[in-house]
Write a protein that holds these residues in place. Structure first.
Motif, mmCIF file in Angstrom:
data_model
loop_
_atom_site.group_PDB
_atom_site.id
_atom_site.type_symbol
_atom_site.label_atom_id
_atom_site.label_comp_id
_atom_site.label_asym_id
_atom_site.label_seq_id
_atom_site.Cartn_x
_atom_site.Cartn_y
_atom_site.Cartn_z
ATOM 1 N N LYS A 56 0.706 -1.352 -0.007
ATOM 2 C CA LYS A 56 -0.162 0.023 -0.044
ATOM 3 C C LYS A 56 1.007 0.988 0.024
ATOM 4 C CE LYS A 56 -4.372 -0.060 2.050
ATOM 5 N NZ LYS A 56 -4.982 -0.174 3.341
ATOM 6 N N HIS A 148 -6.412 -1.057 25.852
ATOM 7 C CA HIS A 148 -7.241 -1.725 25.170
ATOM 8 C C HIS A 148 -7.213 -1.223 23.772
ATOM 9 C CE1 HIS A 148 -11.954 -2.345 24.315
ATOM 10 N NE2 HIS A 148 -11.249 -3.606 24.010
ATOM 11 N N PHE A 150 -8.361 -2.002 19.477
ATOM 12 C CA PHE A 150 -9.464 -2.189 18.614
ATOM 13 C C PHE A 150 -9.053 -3.066 17.569
ATOM 14 C CE2 PHE A 150 -10.087 0.746 21.942
ATOM 15 C CZ PHE A 150 -11.261 0.654 22.357
ATOM 16 N N ASN A 151 -10.065 -3.795 17.052
ATOM 17 C CA ASN A 151 -9.807 -4.708 16.191
ATOM 18 C C ASN A 151 -10.106 -4.196 14.568
ATOM 19 O OD1 ASN A 151 -9.775 -7.040 14.718
ATOM 20 N ND2 ASN A 151 -11.965 -8.053 15.354
ATOM 21 N N PRO A 152 -9.368 -4.307 13.608
ATOM 22 C CA PRO A 152 -8.004 -4.539 13.591
ATOM 23 C C PRO A 152 -6.920 -3.656 14.063
ATOM 24 C CG PRO A 152 -9.044 -3.842 11.241
ATOM 25 C CD PRO A 152 -10.012 -3.732 12.302
ATOM 26 N N GLN A 154 -4.099 -3.250 13.480
ATOM 27 C CA GLN A 154 -3.411 -2.261 12.673
ATOM 28 C C GLN A 154 -3.948 -1.071 12.140
ATOM 29 O OE1 GLN A 154 -4.041 -5.546 12.396
ATOM 30 N NE2 GLN A 154 -2.225 -6.716 12.225
ATOM 31 N N LEU A 155 -5.320 -1.118 12.045
ATOM 32 C CA LEU A 155 -5.895 -0.120 11.217
ATOM 33 C C LEU A 155 -6.828 0.702 12.014
ATOM 34 C CD1 LEU A 155 -7.417 -1.937 8.297
ATOM 35 C CD2 LEU A 155 -5.319 -0.796 8.424
ATOM 36 N N MET A 156 -7.171 0.450 13.414
ATOM 37 C CA MET A 156 -7.952 1.215 14.270
ATOM 38 C C MET A 156 -7.104 2.050 15.022
ATOM 39 S SD MET A 156 -10.631 0.230 12.887
ATOM 40 C CE MET A 156 -11.961 0.862 13.837
ATOM 41 N N ASN A 198 -16.303 0.207 24.602
ATOM 42 C CA ASN A 198 -17.438 -0.880 25.028
ATOM 43 C C ASN A 198 -18.583 -0.817 25.839
ATOM 44 O OD1 ASN A 198 -16.158 -2.559 22.958
ATOM 45 N ND2 ASN A 198 -15.052 -3.856 24.502
ATOM 46 N N PRO A 233 -18.602 2.475 9.319
ATOM 47 C CA PRO A 233 -18.203 1.630 8.328
ATOM 48 C C PRO A 233 -18.810 0.264 8.180
ATOM 49 C CG PRO A 233 -16.535 2.152 10.059
ATOM 50 C CD PRO A 233 -17.560 2.898 10.450
ATOM 51 N N MET A 234 -19.200 -0.162 9.396
ATOM 52 C CA MET A 234 -19.931 -1.524 9.219
ATOM 53 C C MET A 234 -21.177 -1.232 10.270
ATOM 54 S SD MET A 234 -17.233 -4.088 10.400
ATOM 55 C CE MET A 234 -15.963 -4.993 9.304
ATOM 56 N N LEU A 239 -20.683 -6.046 12.573
ATOM 57 C CA LEU A 239 -19.550 -5.722 13.689
ATOM 58 C C LEU A 239 -19.765 -6.606 14.423
ATOM 59 C CD1 LEU A 239 -17.487 -3.905 14.458
ATOM 60 C CD2 LEU A 239 -19.088 -2.389 15.725
ATOM 61 N N TYR A 242 -17.868 -9.600 13.201
ATOM 62 C CA TYR A 242 -16.523 -9.138 13.280
ATOM 63 C C TYR A 242 -15.849 -9.407 14.462
ATOM 64 C CZ TYR A 242 -12.418 -6.703 11.188
ATOM 65 O OH TYR A 242 -11.377 -6.093 10.661
ATOM 66 N N VAL A 243 -16.177 -8.842 15.418
ATOM 67 C CA VAL A 243 -15.760 -8.803 16.706
ATOM 68 C C VAL A 243 -15.715 -10.153 17.322
ATOM 69 C CG1 VAL A 243 -16.169 -8.259 19.387
ATOM 70 C CG2 VAL A 243 -16.443 -6.283 17.393
ATOM 71 N N LYS A 295 -13.961 -11.027 5.051
ATOM 72 C CA LYS A 295 -15.244 -10.405 4.234
ATOM 73 C C LYS A 295 -16.378 -10.963 4.410
ATOM 74 C CE LYS A 295 -12.369 -7.395 1.794
ATOM 75 N NZ LYS A 295 -12.326 -5.897 1.820
HETATM 76 N N1 3HC Z 1 -3.481 -5.479 7.951
HETATM 77 C C1 3HC Z 1 -3.481 -4.582 7.035
HETATM 78 N N2 3HC Z 1 -4.188 -4.092 6.028
HETATM 79 C C2 3HC Z 1 -5.354 -4.477 6.391
HETATM 80 C C3 3HC Z 1 -5.804 -5.398 7.383
HETATM 81 C C4 3HC Z 1 -4.777 -5.708 8.408
HETATM 82 N N3 3HC Z 1 -5.031 -6.704 9.470
HETATM 83 N N4 3HC Z 1 -7.152 -5.422 7.552
HETATM 84 C C5 3HC Z 1 -7.481 -4.691 6.441
HETATM 85 N N5 3HC Z 1 -6.371 -4.298 5.818
HETATM 86 C C6 3HC Z 1 -6.566 -3.328 4.579
HETATM 87 C C7 3HC Z 1 -7.432 -4.286 3.485
HETATM 88 O O1 3HC Z 1 -6.466 -4.813 2.707
HETATM 89 C C8 3HC Z 1 -7.822 -2.895 2.772
HETATM 90 O O2 3HC Z 1 -6.719 -2.615 1.955
HETATM 91 P P1 3HC Z 1 -7.035 -1.982 0.432
HETATM 92 O O3 3HC Z 1 -7.870 -0.655 0.559
HETATM 93 O O4 3HC Z 1 -5.707 -1.664 -0.063
HETATM 94 O O5 3HC Z 1 -7.882 -2.843 -0.349
HETATM 95 C C9 3HC Z 1 -8.017 -1.777 3.603
HETATM 96 O O6 3HC Z 1 -7.211 -2.207 4.970
HETATM 97 C C10 3HC Z 1 -9.492 -1.543 3.902
HETATM 98 O O7 3HC Z 1 -9.941 -3.056 4.191
HETATM 99 P P2 3HC Z 1 -11.255 -3.906 3.627
HETATM 100 O O8 3HC Z 1 -11.013 -3.283 2.047
HETATM 101 O O9 3HC Z 1 -11.143 -4.979 4.027
HETATM 102 O O10 3HC Z 1 -12.541 -3.064 4.175
HETATM 103 P P3 3HC Z 1 -12.859 -1.665 4.696
HETATM 104 O O11 3HC Z 1 -12.724 -0.597 4.008
HETATM 105 O O12 3HC Z 1 -14.472 -1.939 5.009
HETATM 106 O O13 3HC Z 1 -12.136 -1.560 5.988
HETATM 107 C C11 3HC Z 1 -12.338 -2.080 8.211
HETATM 108 C C12 3HC Z 1 -12.273 -2.742 7.211
HETATM 109 C C13 3HC Z 1 -11.197 -0.984 8.716
HETATM 110 C C14 3HC Z 1 -12.269 -3.113 9.207
HETATM 111 C C15 3HC Z 1 -13.472 -1.115 8.458
HETATM 112 O O14 3HC Z 1 -14.786 -1.863 7.786
HETATM 113 C C16 3HC Z 1 -13.934 -0.591 9.950
HETATM 114 O O15 3HC Z 1 -13.488 0.275 10.486
HETATM 115 N N6 3HC Z 1 -15.076 -1.334 10.611
HETATM 116 C C17 3HC Z 1 -15.242 -1.017 11.868
HETATM 117 C C18 3HC Z 1 -14.310 -1.921 12.766
HETATM 118 C C19 3HC Z 1 -14.459 -1.705 14.194
HETATM 119 O O16 3HC Z 1 -15.546 -0.803 14.536
HETATM 120 N N7 3HC Z 1 -13.820 -2.164 15.028
HETATM 121 C C20 3HC Z 1 -13.815 -1.947 16.639
HETATM 122 C C21 3HC Z 1 -14.385 -3.214 17.028
HETATM 123 S S1 3HC Z 1 -14.925 -3.130 18.839
HETATM 124 C C22 3HC Z 1 -13.387 -3.799 19.507
HETATM 125 O O17 3HC Z 1 -12.338 -4.094 18.764
HETATM 126 C C23 3HC Z 1 -13.092 -3.830 20.896
HETATM 127 C C24 3HC Z 1 -13.461 -5.236 21.517
HETATM 128 O O18 3HC Z 1 -13.014 -5.210 22.878
HETATM 129 C C25 3HC Z 1 -14.576 -5.877 21.359
#
Ligand code: 3HC
Length: 297
Positions: A56, A148, A150-152, A154-156, A198, A233-234, A239, A242-243, A295
């Motif tokens: 990327k 604490h 957040f998932n994923p 790497q991105l959150m 949470n 986003p979701m 979600l 996903y969690v 996905k």
């Molecule tokens: N490492 C590197 N890159 C990653 C990755 C990872 N682990 N996961 C996804 N990517 C990349 C993808 O390859 C993609 O790259 P591209 O743009 O080059 O194709 C890019 O990130 C975007 O991913 P996607 O195309 O799969 O899809 P989205 O645009 O929908 O993004 C998401 C995915 C970031 C997960 C987004 O949907 C999102 O923000 N969702 C909400 C997640 C959320 O709310 N998380 C919090 C959960 S609560 C929690 O964790 C607390 C716990 O205690 C319960």
């Protein structure tokens, strides 16, 4: 108090991401797992994610292919997998990201209390348990915080930094600085159920499942409503998948035990049922939806 070497116990969904962001930030990281298979799986995920981020960076013109590959190799080179907790002895910070079971976490911290160097900071990535209980079990409550992620990971971009009434100011400051160093926005939270995210997010997910049970709308429409109406986003049901439905259920069960009269924590029957059927969401390939890898199918 500078954190140069980090230990992470647990290399699963959350742990592998924490290992990765710390290594990307230039820290040496020891990733400890209980079994070789789990360790290999976690390290494999990190390699895939690091390579994805490198590709990327090239695509966006932020690095040449040579620079991105060298960067990725350096990140991976800073990670040392281990099956032996004794390898954590000289870490400045040890982050726990194992199964969400308070007794198991307390036992781990009691063991870490006996082997980590005196200045080490302990952190739990728990999403819902009282941090103070693990802090006391470690024998070093003043050197303990919640971190604490957040998932994923790497991105959150958030990390909640949880301080108990016993956390030392300098330990809290060092944990917060660690969060910033790994590229996250740290927010300070007290040791309350669910901290900030949470406490808001899980009751919202519960409401969406109760709507589904009542037949107010379909899962697709509930999700579309929040995605397109609020720009999330979701949607909440995606979600929850996903969690992880097991994770969501175990968070709720822990809260119900402690706060039986809080209606926001009521457990939807459809959540219990899915978990009983082994439908755990994304991780098992099916929950409220079917999944192919990361996905929805
Ligand atoms: N490492 C590197 N890159 C990653 C990755 C990872 N682990 N996961 C996804 N990517 C990349 C993808 O390859 C993609 O790259 P591209 O743009 O080059 O194709 C890019 O990130 C975007 O991913 P996607 O195309 O799969 O899809 P989205 O645009 O929908 O993004 C998401 C995915 C970031 C997960 C987004 O949907 C999102 O923000 N969702 C909400 C997640 C959320 O709310 N998380 C919090 C959960 S609560 C929690 O964790 C607390 C716990 O205690 C319960």
């Amino acid at each position: 108090m500078e954190i140069k070497k980090v230990g992470v116990v647990g290399c699963g969904l959350m742990g592998h991401g924490i290992v990765q962001v710390a290594a990307q930030a230039g820290m040496d990281v020891v990733a400890v797992e209980a079994e070789q298979g789990f360790l290999d799986k976690g390290l494999g995920r990190i390699e895939k994610s690091v390579k994805k981020l490198a590709a990327k960076a090239v695509e966006k013109g932020k690095a040449t292919e040579e620079q991105a590959n060298a960067n990725a190799a350096a990140t991976l080179g800073r990670i040392h997998g281990s099956l032996d907790k004794a390898d954590l002895a000289d870490c400045d910070l040890i982050v726990e990201a194992i199964v969400e079971d308070l007794d198991v976490k307390k036992a781990l911290f009691a063991e870490l209390g006996g082997l980590a160097k005196p200045g080490a900071i302990f952190a739990s990535n728990t999403s819902s348990f009282p941090v103070i209980e693990m802090a006391e079990a470690s024998g070093r409550p003043e050197r303990f915080v919640g971190l604490h992620f957040f998932n994923p990971v790497q991105l959150m971009r958030l990390v909640e930094v949880v301080r108990t009434e016993k956390t030392d100011d300098e330990v809290f400051a060092a944990a917060r600085a660690f969060g910033e160093a790994v590229g996250k926005k740290p927010v300070a939270c007290k040791d309350t159920p669910g901290f900030v995210v949470n406490r808001l997010l899980v009751p919202y997910m519960v409401q969406s499942l109760q709507m589904l049970e009542r037949g107010d709308a379909t899962a697709d429409d509930i999700d579309a409503a929040m995605q397109f109406g609020c720009g999330y986003p979701m949607g909440p049901i995606t979600l929850t998948d996903y969690v992880g439905l097991d994770t969501t259920l175990s968070i709720l069960e822990g809260w119900v035990e402690r706060y039986p009269n809080e209606p926001a924590f009521a457990i939807p029957e459809c959540l219990r049922q899915k978990v009983a059927e082994g439908k755990l969401g994304r991780k098992s390939g099916e929950g409220f939806y079917k999944w192919e890898g990361d996905k929805r199918a």
